[in-house]
Design an enzyme around this catalytic site. Structure first.
Site, PDB file in Angstrom:
ATOM      1  N   ARG A   1      -7.985   0.119 -12.127  1.00 26.24           N
ATOM      2  CA  ARG A   1      -8.286  -1.267 -11.735  1.00 26.24           C
ATOM      3  C   ARG A   1      -9.530  -1.796 -12.435  1.00 26.24           C
ATOM      4  NH1 ARG A   1      -8.327  -0.080  -5.400  1.00 26.24           N
ATOM      5  NH2 ARG A   1      -9.307   1.789  -6.241  1.00 26.24           N
TER       6      ARG A   1
ATOM      7  N   PRO B   1      15.304   6.375  -6.432  1.00 31.09           N
ATOM      8  CA  PRO B   1      14.494   7.419  -5.796  1.00 31.09           C
ATOM      9  C   PRO B   1      14.558   8.792  -6.465  1.00 31.09           C
ATOM     10  CG  PRO B   1      16.242   6.641  -4.306  1.00 31.09           C
ATOM     11  CD  PRO B   1      16.368   5.844  -5.558  1.00 31.09           C
TER      12      PRO B   1
ATOM     13  N   TYR C   1      13.718  -2.543  -7.846  1.00 30.13           N
ATOM     14  CA  TYR C   1      13.453  -3.779  -7.105  1.00 30.13           C
ATOM     15  C   TYR C   1      12.456  -4.695  -7.831  1.00 30.13           C
ATOM     16  CZ  TYR C   1       9.486  -1.244  -4.884  1.00 30.13           C
ATOM     17  OH  TYR C   1       8.342  -0.538  -4.640  1.00 30.13           O
TER      18      TYR C   1
ATOM     19  N   LYS D   1       5.356  -5.074  -9.822  1.00 31.46           N
ATOM     20  CA  LYS D   1       6.273  -4.451 -10.792  1.00 31.46           C
ATOM     21  C   LYS D   1       7.017  -5.539 -11.572  1.00 31.46           C
ATOM     22  CE  LYS D   1       5.962   0.084  -9.553  1.00 31.46           C
ATOM     23  NZ  LYS D   1       5.436   1.145 -10.413  1.00 31.46           N
TER      24      LYS D   1
ATOM     25  N   GLY E   1      -1.304  10.784 -13.833  1.00 30.91           N
ATOM     26  CA  GLY E   1      -0.647  11.977 -14.397  1.00 30.91           C
ATOM     27  C   GLY E   1      -0.907  13.274 -13.651  1.00 30.91           C
TER      28      GLY E   1
HETATM   29  C1  HXC Z   1      -0.541  -1.985   6.625  1.00 32.45           C
HETATM   30  C2  HXC Z   1      -2.098  -0.848   5.342  1.00 32.45           C
HETATM   31  C3  HXC Z   1      -1.312   0.340   5.408  1.00 32.45           C
HETATM   32  C4  HXC Z   1      -0.083   0.288   6.162  1.00 32.45           C
HETATM   33  C5  HXC Z   1      -3.065   0.742   4.204  1.00 32.45           C
HETATM   34  N1  HXC Z   1      -3.177  -0.537   4.604  1.00 32.45           N
HETATM   35  N2  HXC Z   1      -1.940   1.301   4.693  1.00 32.45           N
HETATM   36  N3  HXC Z   1      -1.719  -1.988   5.945  1.00 32.45           N
HETATM   37  N4  HXC Z   1       0.261  -0.888   6.744  1.00 32.45           N
HETATM   38  N5  HXC Z   1       0.731   1.344   6.247  1.00 32.45           N
HETATM   39  C6  HXC Z   1      -4.262  -1.458   4.324  1.00 32.45           C
HETATM   40  C7  HXC Z   1      -5.592  -0.968   4.905  1.00 32.45           C
HETATM   41  O1  HXC Z   1      -5.689  -1.285   6.299  1.00 32.45           O
HETATM   42  C8  HXC Z   1      -6.598  -1.760   4.057  1.00 32.45           C
HETATM   43  O2  HXC Z   1      -6.677  -3.104   4.427  1.00 32.45           O
HETATM   44  C9  HXC Z   1      -5.928  -1.763   2.683  1.00 32.45           C
HETATM   45  O3  HXC Z   1      -4.519  -1.551   2.909  1.00 32.45           O
HETATM   46  C10 HXC Z   1      -6.451  -0.647   1.784  1.00 32.45           C
HETATM   47  O4  HXC Z   1      -6.230   0.596   2.458  1.00 32.45           O
HETATM   48  P1  HXC Z   1      -7.129   1.898   2.154  1.00 32.45           P
HETATM   49  O5  HXC Z   1      -6.541   3.016   2.919  1.00 32.45           O
HETATM   50  O6  HXC Z   1      -8.566   1.565   2.366  1.00 32.45           O
HETATM   51  O7  HXC Z   1      -6.925   2.042   0.565  1.00 32.45           O
HETATM   52  P2  HXC Z   1      -7.036   3.308  -0.371  1.00 32.45           P
HETATM   53  O8  HXC Z   1      -7.714   4.452   0.333  1.00 32.45           O
HETATM   54  O9  HXC Z   1      -7.613   2.837  -1.671  1.00 32.45           O
HETATM   55  O10 HXC Z   1      -5.511   3.751  -0.615  1.00 32.45           O
HETATM   56  C11 HXC Z   1      -4.654   2.964  -1.365  1.00 32.45           C
HETATM   57  C12 HXC Z   1      -3.224   3.104  -0.852  1.00 32.45           C
HETATM   58  C13 HXC Z   1      -2.820   4.599  -0.748  1.00 32.45           C
HETATM   59  C14 HXC Z   1      -2.319   2.310  -1.802  1.00 32.45           C
HETATM   60  C15 HXC Z   1      -3.147   2.465   0.533  1.00 32.45           C
HETATM   61  O11 HXC Z   1      -1.514   4.699  -0.205  1.00 32.45           O
HETATM   62  C16 HXC Z   1      -2.878   5.305  -2.095  1.00 32.45           C
HETATM   63  O12 HXC Z   1      -3.925   5.815  -2.488  1.00 32.45           O
HETATM   64  N6  HXC Z   1      -1.751   5.337  -2.852  1.00 32.45           N
HETATM   65  C17 HXC Z   1      -1.665   5.922  -4.193  1.00 32.45           C
HETATM   66  C18 HXC Z   1      -0.389   6.658  -4.428  1.00 32.45           C
HETATM   67  C19 HXC Z   1       0.873   5.952  -4.010  1.00 32.45           C
HETATM   68  O13 HXC Z   1       0.843   4.960  -3.248  1.00 32.45           O
HETATM   69  N7  HXC Z   1       2.012   6.511  -4.449  1.00 32.45           N
HETATM   70  C20 HXC Z   1       3.327   6.008  -4.084  1.00 32.45           C
HETATM   71  C21 HXC Z   1       3.955   5.325  -5.226  1.00 32.45           C
HETATM   72  S1  HXC Z   1       5.631   5.267  -4.889  1.00 32.45           S
HETATM   73  P3  HXC Z   1      -7.776  -3.671   5.494  1.00 32.45           P
HETATM   74  O14 HXC Z   1      -7.705  -5.159   5.372  1.00 32.45           O
HETATM   75  O15 HXC Z   1      -7.350  -3.156   6.835  1.00 32.45           O
HETATM   76  O16 HXC Z   1      -9.128  -3.098   5.068  1.00 32.45           O
HETATM   77  C22 HXC Z   1       6.350   3.935  -5.601  1.00 32.45           C
HETATM   78  C23 HXC Z   1       7.873   4.050  -5.571  1.00 32.45           C
HETATM   79  C24 HXC Z   1       8.597   2.785  -5.764  1.00 32.45           C
HETATM   80  O17 HXC Z   1       5.735   3.040  -6.051  1.00 32.45           O
HETATM   81  C25 HXC Z   1      10.107   2.870  -5.667  1.00 32.45           C
HETATM   82  C26 HXC Z   1      10.775   3.890  -4.820  1.00 32.45           C
HETATM   83  C27 HXC Z   1      12.260   3.879  -4.873  1.00 32.45           C
HETATM   84  P1  NAP Z   2       2.505   9.509  -6.874  1.00 32.87           P
HETATM   85  O1  NAP Z   2       2.631  10.967  -7.085  1.00 32.87           O
HETATM   86  O2  NAP Z   2       1.833   9.011  -5.641  1.00 32.87           O
HETATM   87  O3  NAP Z   2       1.812   8.892  -8.162  1.00 32.87           O
HETATM   88  C1  NAP Z   2       0.942   7.807  -8.176  1.00 32.87           C
HETATM   89  C2  NAP Z   2      -0.280   8.183  -8.987  1.00 32.87           C
HETATM   90  O4  NAP Z   2      -1.096   7.025  -9.214  1.00 32.87           O
HETATM   91  C3  NAP Z   2      -1.171   9.234  -8.324  1.00 32.87           C
HETATM   92  O5  NAP Z   2      -1.351  10.300  -9.203  1.00 32.87           O
HETATM   93  C4  NAP Z   2      -2.489   8.517  -8.077  1.00 32.87           C
HETATM   94  O6  NAP Z   2      -3.581   9.420  -8.270  1.00 32.87           O
HETATM   95  C5  NAP Z   2      -2.448   7.438  -9.159  1.00 32.87           C
HETATM   96  N1  NAP Z   2      -3.292   6.280  -8.824  1.00 32.87           N
HETATM   97  C6  NAP Z   2      -3.228   5.530  -7.696  1.00 32.87           C
HETATM   98  N2  NAP Z   2      -4.173   4.592  -7.747  1.00 32.87           N
HETATM   99  C7  NAP Z   2      -4.833   4.737  -8.928  1.00 32.87           C
HETATM  100  C8  NAP Z   2      -5.916   4.055  -9.548  1.00 32.87           C
HETATM  101  N3  NAP Z   2      -6.520   3.012  -8.966  1.00 32.87           N
HETATM  102  N4  NAP Z   2      -6.329   4.477 -10.772  1.00 32.87           N
HETATM  103  C9  NAP Z   2      -5.716   5.531 -11.378  1.00 32.87           C
HETATM  104  N5  NAP Z   2      -4.704   6.214 -10.838  1.00 32.87           N
HETATM  105  C10 NAP Z   2      -4.260   5.809  -9.617  1.00 32.87           C
HETATM  106  O7  NAP Z   2       3.957   8.823  -6.850  1.00 32.87           O
HETATM  107  P2  NAP Z   2       5.225   8.937  -7.854  1.00 32.87           P
HETATM  108  O8  NAP Z   2       6.421   8.899  -7.011  1.00 32.87           O
HETATM  109  O9  NAP Z   2       5.035  10.045  -8.817  1.00 32.87           O
HETATM  110  O10 NAP Z   2       5.136   7.544  -8.627  1.00 32.87           O
HETATM  111  C11 NAP Z   2       4.845   7.466 -10.019  1.00 32.87           C
HETATM  112  C12 NAP Z   2       5.362   6.151 -10.580  1.00 32.87           C
HETATM  113  O11 NAP Z   2       6.777   6.087 -10.470  1.00 32.87           O
HETATM  114  C13 NAP Z   2       4.831   4.914  -9.861  1.00 32.87           C
HETATM  115  O12 NAP Z   2       4.637   3.880 -10.806  1.00 32.87           O
HETATM  116  C14 NAP Z   2       5.967   4.548  -8.940  1.00 32.87           C
HETATM  117  O13 NAP Z   2       5.964   3.192  -8.576  1.00 32.87           O
HETATM  118  C15 NAP Z   2       7.140   4.891  -9.841  1.00 32.87           C
HETATM  119  N6  NAP Z   2       8.412   5.094  -9.142  1.00 32.87           N
HETATM  120  C16 NAP Z   2       8.596   6.203  -8.364  1.00 32.87           C
HETATM  121  C17 NAP Z   2       9.824   6.403  -7.753  1.00 32.87           C
HETATM  122  C18 NAP Z   2      10.100   7.614  -6.918  1.00 32.87           C
HETATM  123  O14 NAP Z   2      11.166   7.669  -6.298  1.00 32.87           O
HETATM  124  N7  NAP Z   2       9.230   8.609  -6.884  1.00 32.87           N
HETATM  125  C19 NAP Z   2      10.846   5.468  -7.922  1.00 32.87           C
HETATM  126  C20 NAP Z   2      10.617   4.350  -8.711  1.00 32.87           C
HETATM  127  C21 NAP Z   2       9.388   4.181  -9.329  1.00 32.87           C
HETATM  128  P3  NAP Z   2      -5.002   9.267  -7.529  1.00 32.87           P
HETATM  129  O15 NAP Z   2      -4.734   9.093  -6.082  1.00 32.87           O
HETATM  130  O16 NAP Z   2      -5.714  10.539  -7.900  1.00 32.87           O
HETATM  131  O17 NAP Z   2      -5.690   8.082  -8.151  1.00 32.87           O
END
Ligand code: HXC
Ligand code: NAP
Length: 290
Positions: free
Chosen positions: A76, A199, A156, A171, A24
């Protein structure tokens, strides 16, 4: 500072509701927190980064003047989830709504992923969701309270998608969880729904899914019949409706909000949208000539 969302429900629609939103502090989760506050709810946001949560609480307090707090929790970890529930009850004496919004995602060919990379996405998205659902659900069943769970999936989750396979897999699991428990827990007054957005611009999603090179190749707006990305207030109107008692008879639904994007990708002849009037004259001639 953001601006107030134009919402369709009246400003008391979520009065006395306590809402917990995972992820959030940023993006769509932050917008959801704001929308719930605007409709009278008390909100607790949670994620891993305390400084982000603190800044969002401060900003939304200033914008809405409403009751919002935060708790650091890695979704997690089931122990941290239990502490999150305990903290919410301590702060607000009850909880009515859980929004599973936290996610991790990035685009990559699947054969490049380590098992750790696959785990990290599935654990945040699917395990994080069932940790929340189990912890909050058991509490609601024990105290005999009606409640609502909303999960944010994506289109998706049902179509599948190349290059985001861990996310699609996780998902899809949430969709199954939502539909299954909507039936099993309906008798306890707990309803579960999900939203499948297309998106909607956020920093978190755009930086990981549409880096410059991909954005220029995909031209993502062209894939959407309405010709534009979603606006946060459009999604917030759907979210707040599904959280409110007005939608009490909606249970086990996955509601798509994507401007028709996935259908455009699916229809056999949809790519012919590019044809000009002259092209169609030629096509007609060729068909009639047979
Ligand atoms: C291949 C990758 C990679 C990449 C990370 N890894 N990025 N592998 N290509 N681009 C690998 C790393 O090498 C490592 O594996 C493992 O993934 C974990 O990476 P870390 O960086 O150590 O993890 P961490 O710091 O915990 O970060 C987690 C994360 C990061 C998921 C990678 O992006 C994050 O914090 N995301 C949170 C927010 C988020 O993703 N928001 C977007 C949601 S959008 P190894 O084996 O090398 O150690 C969404 C929209 C959907 O869902 C629909 C849209 C239309
Ligand atoms: P975002 O801003 O990156 O939001 C993801 C959030 O998840 C961050 O606030 C992150 O905060 C939190 N998070 C990640 N790992 C976590 C963990 N282990 N424990 C607790 N919190 C964690 O991206 P967003 O676009 O707003 O996405 C929000 C939701 O919408 C997601 O479920 C995404 O799949 C969905 N969605 C987004 C889109 C789009 O176009 N934006 C489309 C379809 C679906 P921390 O890093 O502080 O933990």
């Amino acid at each position: 500072m953001g601006t107030v969302f134009p919402l369709m429900l009246s400003s008391e629609s979520l009065q006395n509701k306590v809402v917990v939103i995972t992820g959030g502090g940023t993006g769509l989760g932050k917008s959801m927190a704001q929308a719930c506050l605007q409709l009278g709810a008390k909100v607790l946001i949670t994620s891993r980064k305390e400084e982000v949560l603190r800044a969002t609480v401060q900003e939304l307090k200033e914008l809405t003047g409403a009751d919002i707090t935060y708790c650091v929790c890695d979704v997690r970890d089931s122990k941290q989830m239990e502490l999150l529930l305990a903290y919410t009850l301590e702060q607000f004496s009850k909880v009515d709504i859980l929004v599973n919004n936290a996610a991790g995602n990035f685009i990559s060919p699947t054969e490049r992923l380590s098992t750790k990379a696959f785990d990290i996405i599935v654990d945040i998205v699917l395990k994080g969701t069932y940790n929340g659902v189990l912890t909050f659900g058991k509490h609601w069943i024990e105290v005999g309270q009606k409640a609502t769970i909303l999960s944010i999936v994506t289109t998706y989750a049902t179509t599948g998608s190349a290059f985001v396979v861990p996310s699609a897999t996780a998902k899809a699991g949430i969709v199954a969880l939502t539909k299954s428990l909507a039936v099993e827990w309906g008798r306890y007054g707990i309803r579960l729904n999900a939203i499948a957005p297309g998106p909607f611009p956020t920093e978190g999603a755009w930086s990981r899914l549409f880096p410059e090179f991909v954005a220029s190749k995909l031209n993502p707006e062209n894939r959407i019949p309405t010709g534009r990305f979603g606006r946060h207030e459009e999604l917030m109107n759907l979210v707040t409706y599904l959280l409110s008692d007005y939608s009490e008879y909606i249970n086990g639904e996955i509601v798509t909000i994507d401007g028709g994007e996935w259908l455009q990708g699916a229809g056999e002849f949809n790519t012919l949208l590019d044809l000009s009037a002259d092209d169609w004259n030629l096509v007609e001639k060729q068909i009639r000539g047979k």
